[in-house]
Write an enzyme that holds these catalytic residues in place. Structure first.
Site, PDB file in Angstrom:
ATOM      1  N   SER A  84       0.625  -1.232  -0.115  1.00  0.00           N
ATOM      2  CA  SER A  84      -0.256  -0.149   0.190  1.00  0.00           C
ATOM      3  C   SER A  84       1.294   1.243  -0.446  1.00  0.00           C
ATOM      4  O   SER A  84       2.155   1.066   0.156  1.00  0.00           O
ATOM      5  CB  SER A  84      -0.769  -0.063   1.352  1.00  0.00           C
ATOM      6  OG  SER A  84      -1.054   1.457   1.483  1.00  0.00           O
TER       7      SER A  84
ATOM      8  N   TYR B 254      -2.379   0.017  11.143  1.00  0.00           N
ATOM      9  CA  TYR B 254      -1.812   0.150   9.187  1.00  0.00           C
ATOM     10  C   TYR B 254      -0.422   0.132   8.870  1.00  0.00           C
ATOM     11  O   TYR B 254       0.048  -1.186   8.083  1.00  0.00           O
ATOM     12  CB  TYR B 254      -2.511   0.140   8.610  1.00  0.00           C
ATOM     13  CG  TYR B 254      -3.130  -0.413   7.846  1.00  0.00           C
ATOM     14  CD1 TYR B 254      -3.492  -1.447   6.934  1.00  0.00           C
ATOM     15  CD2 TYR B 254      -3.328   0.629   6.686  1.00  0.00           C
ATOM     16  CE1 TYR B 254      -3.532  -1.669   5.535  1.00  0.00           C
ATOM     17  CE2 TYR B 254      -3.497   0.240   5.112  1.00  0.00           C
ATOM     18  CZ  TYR B 254      -3.736  -0.785   5.118  1.00  0.00           C
ATOM     19  OH  TYR B 254      -3.728  -1.374   3.294  1.00  0.00           O
TER      20      TYR B 254
HETATM   21  N1  LIG Z   1      -8.721  -0.431  -0.382  1.00  0.00           N
HETATM   22  C1  LIG Z   1      -7.694   0.277   0.054  1.00  0.00           C
HETATM   23  O1  LIG Z   1      -7.508   1.342  -0.086  1.00  0.00           O
HETATM   24  C2  LIG Z   1      -6.385  -0.170  -0.567  1.00  0.00           C
HETATM   25  C3  LIG Z   1      -5.399   0.404  -0.737  1.00  0.00           C
HETATM   26  C4  LIG Z   1      -4.244   0.060  -0.530  1.00  0.00           C
HETATM   27  C5  LIG Z   1      -3.804  -1.748  -0.443  1.00  0.00           C
HETATM   28  N2  LIG Z   1      -5.069  -2.390  -0.134  1.00  0.00           N
HETATM   29  C6  LIG Z   1      -4.449  -3.836   0.549  1.00  0.00           C
HETATM   30  O2  LIG Z   1      -5.109  -5.023  -0.617  1.00  0.00           O
HETATM   31  C7  LIG Z   1      -5.947  -6.007  -0.501  1.00  0.00           C
HETATM   32  C8  LIG Z   1      -7.057  -6.249  -0.349  1.00  0.00           C
HETATM   33  O3  LIG Z   1      -7.821  -5.250   0.704  1.00  0.00           O
HETATM   34  P1  LIG Z   1      -9.546  -4.418  -0.131  1.00  0.00           P
HETATM   35  O4  LIG Z   1      -9.423  -3.328  -0.639  1.00  0.00           O
HETATM   36  O5  LIG Z   1      -9.498  -5.282  -1.444  1.00  0.00           O
HETATM   37  O6  LIG Z   1      -9.872  -5.587   0.911  1.00  0.00           O
HETATM   38  P2  LIG Z   1     -11.394  -6.449   0.845  1.00  0.00           P
HETATM   39  O7  LIG Z   1     -12.255  -6.589   0.237  1.00  0.00           O
HETATM   40  O8  LIG Z   1     -11.578  -5.788   2.734  1.00  0.00           O
HETATM   41  O9  LIG Z   1     -10.299  -7.954   0.759  1.00  0.00           O
HETATM   42  C9  LIG Z   1      -9.489  -8.456   2.022  1.00  0.00           C
HETATM   43  C10 LIG Z   1      -9.182  -9.833   1.925  1.00  0.00           C
HETATM   44  O10 LIG Z   1      -8.517 -10.204   2.466  1.00  0.00           O
HETATM   45  C11 LIG Z   1      -8.902 -11.724   3.043  1.00  0.00           C
HETATM   46  N3  LIG Z   1      -8.905 -11.701   4.048  1.00  0.00           N
HETATM   47  C12 LIG Z   1      -8.901 -11.188   5.361  1.00  0.00           C
HETATM   48  N4  LIG Z   1      -7.694 -11.750   5.879  1.00  0.00           N
HETATM   49  C13 LIG Z   1      -7.736 -12.693   5.680  1.00  0.00           C
HETATM   50  C14 LIG Z   1      -7.286 -13.663   6.372  1.00  0.00           C
HETATM   51  N5  LIG Z   1      -6.759 -13.944   7.556  1.00  0.00           N
HETATM   52  N6  LIG Z   1      -6.855 -15.333   6.024  1.00  0.00           N
HETATM   53  C15 LIG Z   1      -6.439 -14.915   4.623  1.00  0.00           C
HETATM   54  N7  LIG Z   1      -7.763 -14.087   3.817  1.00  0.00           N
HETATM   55  C16 LIG Z   1      -8.099 -13.082   4.777  1.00  0.00           C
HETATM   56  C17 LIG Z   1     -10.831 -10.731   3.105  1.00  0.00           C
HETATM   57  O11 LIG Z   1     -11.538 -12.699   2.381  1.00  0.00           O
HETATM   58  P3  LIG Z   1     -11.691 -12.911   3.704  1.00  0.00           P
HETATM   59  O12 LIG Z   1     -12.957 -12.590   5.163  1.00  0.00           O
HETATM   60  O13 LIG Z   1     -12.707 -14.411   2.990  1.00  0.00           O
HETATM   61  O14 LIG Z   1     -10.880 -14.285   4.549  1.00  0.00           O
HETATM   62  C18 LIG Z   1     -10.720 -10.600   1.967  1.00  0.00           C
HETATM   63  O15 LIG Z   1     -10.864 -11.397   0.891  1.00  0.00           O
HETATM   64  C19 LIG Z   1      -5.437  -5.966   1.482  1.00  0.00           C
HETATM   65  O16 LIG Z   1      -4.135  -6.741   1.471  1.00  0.00           O
HETATM   66  C20 LIG Z   1      -5.569  -4.548   1.699  1.00  0.00           C
HETATM   67  O17 LIG Z   1      -4.638  -4.112   2.808  1.00  0.00           O
HETATM   68  C21 LIG Z   1      -5.949  -1.722   0.055  1.00  0.00           C
END
Ligand SMILES: NC(=O)c1ccc[n+]([C@@H]2O[C@H](COP(=O)([O-])OP(=O)(O)OC[C@H]3O[C@@H](n4cnc5c(N)ncnc54)[C@H](OP(=O)(O)O)[C@@H]3O)[C@@H](O)[C@H]2O)c1
Length: 252
Positions: free
Chosen positions: A137, A150
């Site tokens: 990120s 975070y």
């Molecule tokens: N949205 C943003 O602004 C943003 C910006 C920069 C980086 N990111 C990063 O991008 C990634 C995805 O984010 P997103 O926005 O798509 O969020 P999201 O929709 O909340 O997705 C998070 C995913 O991680 C999975 N997860 C969480 N804990 C887990 C565990 N212990 N084991 C296996 N799976 C797990 C969840 O699946 P289950 O709950 O089904 O396990 C879900 O599929 C993350 O690493 C986040 O930090 C996001």
């Protein structure tokens, strides 16, 4: 006939992971979707298969090392691993942040990525041309108020990517770090604010066009499909309205 290359995506049950699974499948990979929520990854795998591509689902918690090791036994060879599972919990200042939240964020984002990468590295190496993607990120590159736990975890993931690249240079595995800024996904902010949708909506308030999950999936797919000798070390991608973590242009 050449075997179809396999791509494992963690956290494929929503947001960026789900979008990446769809796009890598369309790009010709047999995608293996993992996350804790079985129903969601199974539904997505069915959708991808119905579209004429190849997908399977495997329920996996990336923090459970035993389960991760068992999952890895299914792969003799692997082309791509996308470490996407992760997220934020809370937005409290350092003075009052809950250590349990900090611990959980470190466990999911850093140890989860470490677990899956360690377990699958032999199969990635065996492929003769493996790619590890680490979805950190812009929080992994600079801090912001209220982001402490975070930001610390995402800095940890950034360091993991940088160190791994140094350590395995000369082996047939490249390490790509993708660092998105503000992405409006269905669950990220809602999870961060523990279901408080009003607080979650404020994150994106007045931002004309935050990135979408598809934008980031497109970036990941582009980086992964570069010629074998090319390594996209670190790719920072933000919406036009965002100049830094805290400098965001809002119309309201
Ligand atoms: N949205 C943003 O602004 C943003 C910006 C920069 C980086 N990111 C990063 O991008 C990634 C995805 O984010 P997103 O926005 O798509 O969020 P999201 O929709 O909340 O997705 C998070 C995913 O991680 C999975 N997860 C969480 N804990 C887990 C565990 N212990 N084991 C296996 N799976 C797990 C969840 O699946 P289950 O709950 O089904 O396990 C879900 O599929 C993350 O690493 C986040 O930090 C996001």
């Amino acid at each position: 006939m050449a075997a179809v290359p396999i791509a494992v995506i963690t956290g494929a049950s929503s947001g960026i992971g789900a979008a990446t699974a769809r796009q890598l499948a369309a790009a010709g990979y047999r995608v293996v979707l993992t996350a804790r929520r079985k129903d969601r990854i199974e539904a997505l795998a069915a959708e991808i298969n119905e579209a004429g591509h190849q997908a399977t689902a495997y329920t996996l918690d990336v923090t459970d090392r035993h389960a991760v090791d068992e999952f890895a036994t299914a792969f003799r060879t692997l082309a791509v691993l996308v470490n996407n599972a992760g997220g934020a919990l809370g937005a409290d200042p350092v003075a009052t942040g809950d250590p349990a939240d900090w611990r959980q964020m470190y466990e999911t984002n850093v140890i989860g990525t470490l677990n899956v990468t360690q377990a699958l590295l032999p199969a990635l190496t065996e492929s003769g041309d493996g790619t590890v993607v680490i979805l950190s990120s812009t929080a992994g590159l600079a801090t912001y108020e209220g982001g402490g736990g975070y930001v610390a975890a995402k800095h940890g993931e950034h360091v993991l990517a940088e160190t791994l690249r140094l350590e395995i240079v000369g082996t047939p595995v490249r390490v790509i770090e993708v660092a998105p800024g503000m992405v409006k996904t269905e669950e990220f902010a809602t999870t961060r604010f523990r279901g408080d949708t009003e607080k979650a909506a404020k994150v994106y308030a007045g931002v004309e066009a935050p990135l979408t999950a598809d934008d980031v999936a497109d970036t990941i797919t582009w980086a992964v499909t570069r010629p074998s000798h090319v390594n996209i070390d670190l790719l920072v991608v933000r919406p036009r309205a965002q100049a830094s973590n805290a400098k965001v242009h809002r119309t309201t």
